[in-house]
Design a protein around this motif. Structure first.
Motif, PDB file in Angstrom:
ATOM      1  N   LEU A   1      16.057 -77.615   1.848  1.00 62.79           N
ATOM      2  CA  LEU A   1      14.977 -77.472   2.823  1.00 62.79           C
ATOM      3  C   LEU A   1      13.731 -76.962   2.117  1.00 62.79           C
ATOM      4  O   LEU A   1      13.815 -76.278   1.099  1.00 62.79           O
ATOM      5  CB  LEU A   1      15.381 -76.578   3.997  1.00 62.79           C
ATOM      6  N   GLU A   2      12.587 -77.339   2.677  1.00 61.77           N
ATOM      7  CA  GLU A   2      11.313 -77.011   2.038  1.00 61.77           C
ATOM      8  C   GLU A   2      11.152 -75.498   1.906  1.00 61.77           C
ATOM      9  O   GLU A   2      11.586 -74.738   2.789  1.00 61.77           O
ATOM     10  CB  GLU A   2      10.168 -77.567   2.882  1.00 61.77           C
ATOM     11  N   GLY A   3      10.513 -75.069   0.808  1.00 64.95           N
ATOM     12  CA  GLY A   3      10.259 -73.651   0.607  1.00 64.95           C
ATOM     13  C   GLY A   3       9.466 -73.049   1.764  1.00 64.95           C
ATOM     14  O   GLY A   3       9.646 -71.879   2.116  1.00 64.95           O
ATOM     15  N   SER A   4       8.592 -73.865   2.367  1.00 64.92           N
ATOM     16  CA  SER A   4       7.784 -73.362   3.483  1.00 64.92           C
ATOM     17  C   SER A   4       8.678 -72.936   4.660  1.00 64.92           C
ATOM     18  O   SER A   4       8.365 -71.975   5.371  1.00 64.92           O
ATOM     19  CB  SER A   4       6.793 -74.434   3.932  1.00 64.92           C
ATOM     20  N   ARG A   5       9.816 -73.646   4.827  1.00 64.54           N
ATOM     21  CA  ARG A   5      10.751 -73.287   5.913  1.00 64.54           C
ATOM     22  C   ARG A   5      11.407 -71.933   5.628  1.00 64.54           C
ATOM     23  O   ARG A   5      11.616 -71.121   6.528  1.00 64.54           O
ATOM     24  CB  ARG A   5      11.839 -74.361   6.054  1.00 64.54           C
ATOM     25  N   VAL A   6      11.722 -71.682   4.359  1.00 62.51           N
ATOM     26  CA  VAL A   6      12.308 -70.392   3.957  1.00 62.51           C
ATOM     27  C   VAL A   6      11.297 -69.276   4.241  1.00 62.51           C
ATOM     28  O   VAL A   6      11.638 -68.215   4.782  1.00 62.51           O
ATOM     29  CB  VAL A   6      12.707 -70.403   2.459  1.00 62.51           C
ATOM     30  N   LEU A   7      10.033 -69.551   3.877  1.00 60.22           N
ATOM     31  CA  LEU A   7       8.952 -68.580   4.086  1.00 60.22           C
ATOM     32  C   LEU A   7       8.827 -68.234   5.576  1.00 60.22           C
ATOM     33  O   LEU A   7       8.788 -67.050   5.966  1.00 60.22           O
ATOM     34  CB  LEU A   7       7.641 -69.178   3.542  1.00 60.22           C
ATOM     35  N   ILE A   8       8.743 -69.272   6.412  1.00 57.32           N
ATOM     36  CA  ILE A   8       8.586 -69.058   7.859  1.00 57.32           C
ATOM     37  C   ILE A   8       9.802 -68.289   8.415  1.00 57.32           C
ATOM     38  O   ILE A   8       9.651 -67.364   9.218  1.00 57.32           O
ATOM     39  CB  ILE A   8       8.378 -70.413   8.570  1.00 57.32           C
ATOM     40  N   ASN A   9      10.980 -68.666   7.937  1.00 56.83           N
ATOM     41  CA  ASN A   9      12.216 -68.001   8.375  1.00 56.83           C
ATOM     42  C   ASN A   9      12.170 -66.498   8.068  1.00 56.83           C
ATOM     43  O   ASN A   9      12.521 -65.661   8.899  1.00 56.83           O
ATOM     44  CB  ASN A   9      13.399 -68.692   7.671  1.00 56.83           C
ATOM     45  N   CYS A  10      11.714 -66.162   6.856  1.00 54.59           N
ATOM     46  CA  CYS A  10      11.618 -64.754   6.437  1.00 54.59           C
ATOM     47  C   CYS A  10      10.701 -63.972   7.364  1.00 54.59           C
ATOM     48  O   CYS A  10      11.039 -62.883   7.827  1.00 54.59           O
ATOM     49  CB  CYS A  10      11.018 -64.663   5.036  1.00 54.59           C
ATOM     50  N   ARG A  11       9.513 -64.535   7.583  1.00 55.23           N
ATOM     51  CA  ARG A  11       8.522 -63.818   8.391  1.00 55.23           C
ATOM     52  C   ARG A  11       8.975 -63.711   9.846  1.00 55.23           C
ATOM     53  O   ARG A  11       8.719 -62.705  10.506  1.00 55.23           O
ATOM     54  CB  ARG A  11       7.159 -64.528   8.301  1.00 55.23           C
ATOM     55  N   LYS A  12       9.665 -64.743  10.349  1.00 52.62           N
ATOM     56  CA  LYS A  12      10.162 -64.703  11.737  1.00 52.62           C
ATOM     57  C   LYS A  12      11.201 -63.595  11.901  1.00 52.62           C
ATOM     58  O   LYS A  12      11.303 -62.989  12.965  1.00 52.62           O
ATOM     59  CB  LYS A  12      10.788 -66.056  12.111  1.00 52.62           C
ATOM     60  N   ARG A  13      11.964 -63.378  10.823  1.00 51.36           N
ATOM     61  CA  ARG A  13      12.996 -62.336  10.890  1.00 51.36           C
ATOM     62  C   ARG A  13      12.415 -60.957  10.601  1.00 51.36           C
ATOM     63  O   ARG A  13      13.155 -59.973  10.546  1.00 51.36           O
ATOM     64  CB  ARG A  13      14.107 -62.662   9.890  1.00 51.36           C
TER      65      ARG A  13
ATOM     66  N   GLN B   1       0.344 -72.270   3.290  1.00 48.83           N
ATOM     67  CA  GLN B   1       1.423 -71.331   2.929  1.00 48.83           C
ATOM     68  C   GLN B   1       0.937 -69.888   3.015  1.00 48.83           C
ATOM     69  O   GLN B   1       1.682 -69.007   3.457  1.00 48.83           O
ATOM     70  CB  GLN B   1       1.963 -71.623   1.520  1.00 48.83           C
ATOM     71  N   LEU B   2      -0.326 -69.656   2.617  1.00 48.47           N
ATOM     72  CA  LEU B   2      -0.876 -68.293   2.734  1.00 48.47           C
ATOM     73  C   LEU B   2      -0.968 -67.904   4.210  1.00 48.47           C
ATOM     74  O   LEU B   2      -0.685 -66.766   4.582  1.00 48.47           O
ATOM     75  CB  LEU B   2      -2.248 -68.209   2.055  1.00 48.47           C
ATOM     76  N   ASP B   3      -1.352 -68.877   5.048  1.00 43.26           N
ATOM     77  CA  ASP B   3      -1.413 -68.608   6.493  1.00 43.26           C
ATOM     78  C   ASP B   3      -0.020 -68.378   7.076  1.00 43.26           C
ATOM     79  O   ASP B   3       0.139 -67.654   8.057  1.00 43.26           O
ATOM     80  CB  ASP B   3      -2.091 -69.781   7.230  1.00 43.26           C
ATOM     81  N   ASN B   4       0.984 -69.020   6.483  1.00 44.65           N
ATOM     82  CA  ASN B   4       2.357 -68.848   6.974  1.00 44.65           C
ATOM     83  C   ASN B   4       2.950 -67.495   6.592  1.00 44.65           C
ATOM     84  O   ASN B   4       4.043 -67.152   7.035  1.00 44.65           O
ATOM     85  CB  ASN B   4       3.273 -69.947   6.405  1.00 44.65           C
ATOM     86  N   GLY B   5       2.247 -66.759   5.719  1.00 42.04           N
ATOM     87  CA  GLY B   5       2.727 -65.419   5.388  1.00 42.04           C
ATOM     88  C   GLY B   5       2.979 -65.178   3.913  1.00 42.04           C
ATOM     89  O   GLY B   5       3.467 -64.103   3.538  1.00 42.04           O
ATOM     90  N   ALA B   6       2.634 -66.148   3.051  1.00 45.28           N
ATOM     91  CA  ALA B   6       2.786 -65.913   1.608  1.00 45.28           C
ATOM     92  C   ALA B   6       1.709 -64.927   1.157  1.00 45.28           C
ATOM     93  O   ALA B   6       0.631 -64.866   1.748  1.00 45.28           O
ATOM     94  CB  ALA B   6       2.651 -67.223   0.852  1.00 45.28           C
ATOM     95  N   ASP B   7       2.016 -64.139   0.121  1.00 43.77           N
ATOM     96  CA  ASP B   7       1.055 -63.131  -0.331  1.00 43.77           C
ATOM     97  C   ASP B   7       0.223 -63.607  -1.516  1.00 43.77           C
ATOM     98  O   ASP B   7      -0.887 -63.133  -1.728  1.00 43.77           O
ATOM     99  CB  ASP B   7       1.810 -61.853  -0.726  1.00 43.77           C
ATOM    100  N   ASP B   8       0.796 -64.527  -2.283  1.00 41.24           N
ATOM    101  CA  ASP B   8       0.067 -65.007  -3.465  1.00 41.24           C
ATOM    102  C   ASP B   8       0.673 -66.358  -3.861  1.00 41.24           C
ATOM    103  O   ASP B   8       1.729 -66.740  -3.341  1.00 41.24           O
ATOM    104  CB  ASP B   8       0.223 -64.011  -4.618  1.00 41.24           C
ATOM    105  N   TYR B   9       0.018 -67.072  -4.742  1.00 44.42           N
ATOM    106  CA  TYR B   9       0.594 -68.322  -5.224  1.00 44.42           C
ATOM    107  C   TYR B   9       0.238 -68.527  -6.690  1.00 44.42           C
ATOM    108  O   TYR B   9      -0.736 -67.963  -7.193  1.00 44.42           O
ATOM    109  CB  TYR B   9       0.109 -69.520  -4.393  1.00 44.42           C
ATOM    110  N   LEU B  10       1.045 -69.318  -7.349  1.00 38.46           N
ATOM    111  CA  LEU B  10       0.814 -69.635  -8.759  1.00 38.46           C
ATOM    112  C   LEU B  10       1.178 -71.111  -8.953  1.00 38.46           C
ATOM    113  O   LEU B  10       2.209 -71.564  -8.448  1.00 38.46           O
ATOM    114  CB  LEU B  10       1.718 -68.750  -9.627  1.00 38.46           C
TER     115      LEU B  10
END
Lengths: 452, 225
Positions: free
Chosen positions: B57-69, B90-99
């Motif tokens: 599953l897309e990393g974005s789904r993992v990100l959203i799942n984390c923030r929802k929990r 992704q930053l709007d979805n709750g990521a703090d930084d990107y590389l």
């Protein structure tokens, strides 16, 4: 007929307007049909006129035989004269165009109109003949009922020709008179028919670069719908092609960047470990990896700018240049380069700032790379043009015509780069609707962009 | 520092895990999105490095799942795509930084440390450059431990310059930092603030004018009068 079709083909070939071609073709066909009709009518009229006047000549001859022949014979026998000339009355212009000659078979007397050709010129012959003197004459000869005398009736052809011409002109005149009206009506009808095409052309002109939506079929005519269907089919294919290209770039980016990242991280770890003799080789391997990474990034950028860019945004080119200069200032200082910068306070242009940044950054990157240390880079930005110049080492050799070719680096292989920078610039310039011009004289390289 | 690394590429995942271990991180490495969600349920991590292109599953789904929990651990996105729309998303979805790949191992380590520091509230409000100190919370500026009174815009200008000392800032960047977006800016407004700031710092050479481009802050003490 052949020369007519040749002339028509030549005329149609010279004209680039379909409307004009249709009008010329229709007018030509109209004129051809009118010409054939008029010729047909003329021949029919001539035949009928000849029939009519020939019948009239017979009637006149019969009348002359009854009314004139016998009294004239008696009068001449009594007066012992041999001939009687009926003088011209000069009452009508056609008077001299009809003549007759009545004479005894034994030649003892004759009655004739003034100016009639004599027997030597026109010998008697029964029935219809023609005589070509100064004019063409129609001649009818007959014997009287008692068989003692004969009558020769002559009628000048011009007498009939005038009637034929009048009838022909009267027929062709309305045809020619109606031609301009027909052309005007034809032009109006064609113009109205082509309005749908003009509307379609305008819609195409006003379309934004990334609009691949199909044209709605609005019942504007079979031909317009046919063109729209073909256009819609073509637009759908272009859209699919761009989508494929975008997917390719995204997939290629992922497939190339991930193993390169792994390679770089592993080499960095090796570089940090105390591996003795191998340190130098690992450092060189890391440098090569970084070069490959730069090449891949350049290739991906090139693939991106070769596709269709969105030009919906506008940006201030002066701001972009200040940012590019600020971001590259450390490199400029490291090479101890001087900068002579003349930027307009503001220079608004269509296209996202990121595309302009990429274009300007590639140009400045090149200038910094190739300018000798402690030399000077000149940048001028005006409302309608941009000029960036830098000196180049005398050992460098450049083929100005090949600069925008992919991977072209001249003989400057010792300068780090992939030879893609100016290729990217050329593609971006096309997409951003600017015309780049490169020049290289006296070890001085200049890029001039004409901003439309 | 206990870190969860989610990367499907075996070569990269292993190298990053080892590299970060060398730098003092304790890295747990998983290769799928499902494994990442499971690991987050059973262990507490101080940060997560999340690749976007995962096989299940897309990393974005993992990100959203984390923030929802309600998981608040810092998440750094690793991506091979340079599509700015996707990064913003992704930053709007709750990521703090990107590389973006390929990256420098040292940069990855530094970013992780900064993220963890920020999360733990250890980030300092004081920015220093030589004898010059600027506190972003109290808005106090000191030079040689003597307070300097700055206007709001002079403070913002100095803050923008001191954040990246030695780097050239274009005048447009500085204007964006100093003035509100809706403010009508006079053409020489920035120069006026720079001039005032120079006077208050007592040394004209610290803020260097880069002709035609912008300004940069030299370290106080360099080129002093």
């Amino acid at each position: 007929m052949r020369s007519f079709t040749d002339a028509l083909t030549s005329l149609l070939g010279k004209s680039t307007s379909i409307r004009r071609r249709i009008l010329i073709a229709v007018s030509a066909v109209y004129l051809l049909c009118s010409g054939i009709t008029v010729s047909w009518i003329y021949l029919e009229v001539r035949h009928e006129v000849d029939e009519l006047f020939d019948a009239e000549m017979i009637q006149q001859a019969k009348t002359l035989a009854v009314i004139v022949a016998e009294p004239a014979r008696l009068q001449l026998t009594t007066s012992k004269a041999q001939s009687l000339v009926v003088p011209s009355l000069q009452q009508h212009s056609y008077e001299d165009r009809i003549a007759y000659r009545i004479e005894a078979l034994d030649g003892s007397w004759q009655v004739l109109t003034e100016g009639v050709p004599d027997a030597a010129a026109v010998p008697f012959q029964t029935g219809f003949t023609t005589y070509q003197g100064e004019q063409l004459w129609h001649v009818f000869g007959m014997l009287t009922a008692d068989g003692q005398s004969r009558i020769l009736l002559l009628q000048e052809d011009e007498f009939r020709a005038e009637l034929r011409s009048d009838l022909a002109i009267d027929t062709i005149f309305p045809v020619l008179l109606l031609l301009p009206l027909m052309l005007w009506l034809g032009w109006l009808a064609i113009h109205r028919g082509f309005k749908s095409f003009a509307r379609l052309a305008q819609q195409l002109r006003l379309r934004s670069n990334n609009n691949y939506a199909p044209f709605p079929l609005a019942n504007e005519g079979e031909e317009v719908d046919l063109v729209k269907r073909s256009l819609n089919h073509y637009l759908a294919r272009i859209e699919q092609s761009f989508a494929r290209e975008k997917r390719f770039s995204a997939d290629a980016a992922h497939e190339l960047r991930t193993p390169l990242a792994a390679l770089k991280v592993r080499l960095q770890r090796l570089q940090e470990s105390p591996s003795g003799d191998l340190q130098q080789e690992i450092t060189e391997l890391l440098e090569s990896t970084n070069r490959i990474i730069n090449l891949v990034e350049s290739l991906l950028t090139l693939a991106k700018v070769e596709g269709q860019l969105e030009l919906t945004d506008t940006c201030d080119l002066a701001k972009v240049w200040r940012q590019v200069l600020a971001d590259n200032y450390a490199r400029i200082e490291a090479k101890q380069l001087h900068t002579e910068i003349h930027l307009e306070a503001s220079c608004k242009r269509a296209g996202a700032a990121s595309y302009w940044y990429l274009l300007c950054n590639n140009l400045l990157d090149n200038a910094i790379k190739y300018a000798p240390a402690q030399s000077s880079i000149q940048l001028t930005l005006e409302q309608h043009q941009m000029l960036l110049c830098n000196p180049v080492d005398s050992q460098h050799q450049l083929d100005i015509t090949r600069l925008t070719e992919r991977f072209y680096r001249g003989k400057q292989l010792h300068v780090q780069g992939a030879g893609l920078g100016l290729s990217i610039v050329a593609h971006l310039a096309t997409q951003l609707q600017v015309d780049p011009e490169f020049s290289y004289h006296d070890q001085r390289f200049c890029v001039q962009l004409y901003l439309r | 520092m206990h870190i969860l690394l989610v990367e499907d590429d075996a070569m990269l995942g292993q190298a990053v895990a080892l590299g970060l271990n060398d730098r003092g991180f304790n890295v747990a490495w998983v290769q799928t999105g499902a494994a990442a969600i499971s690991a987050l349920q059973h262990h507490a991590y101080q940060a997560m490095i999340l690749d976007l292109g995962l096989p299940d599953l897309e990393g974005s789904r993992v990100l959203i799942n984390c923030r929802k929990r309600g998981l608040r651990l810092p998440i750094l996105i690793l991506t091979a795509r340079d599509n700015s729309h996707e990064i913003v998303q992704q930053l709007d979805n709750g990521a703090d930084d990107y590389l973006t790949k390929p990256f420098d191992l040292n940069e990855l380590g530094a970013r992780l440390r900064a993220l963890i520091r920020r999360q733990q509230g250890h980030t300092s409000a004081t920015l220093s450059l030589g004898e010059l100190q600027l506190n972003t919370e109290t808005r106090v500026v000191q030079l040689q431990q003597q307070p300097i009174s700055l206007s709001r815009r002079e403070f913002e200008l100095l803050k923008a310059l001191i954040l990246q000392p030695g780097r050239v800032h274009s005048r447009d960047q500085l204007e964006a930092s100093v003035f509100d977006q809706d403010t009508d800016i006079e053409s020489n407004a920035l120069e006026v603030h720079v001039s005032n700031l120079r006077k208050k710092l007592g040394n004209k050479e610290w803020i260097e004018t880069i002709r035609g481009i912008g300004y940069r802050l030299k370290q106080p003490g360099q080129g002093a009068q």
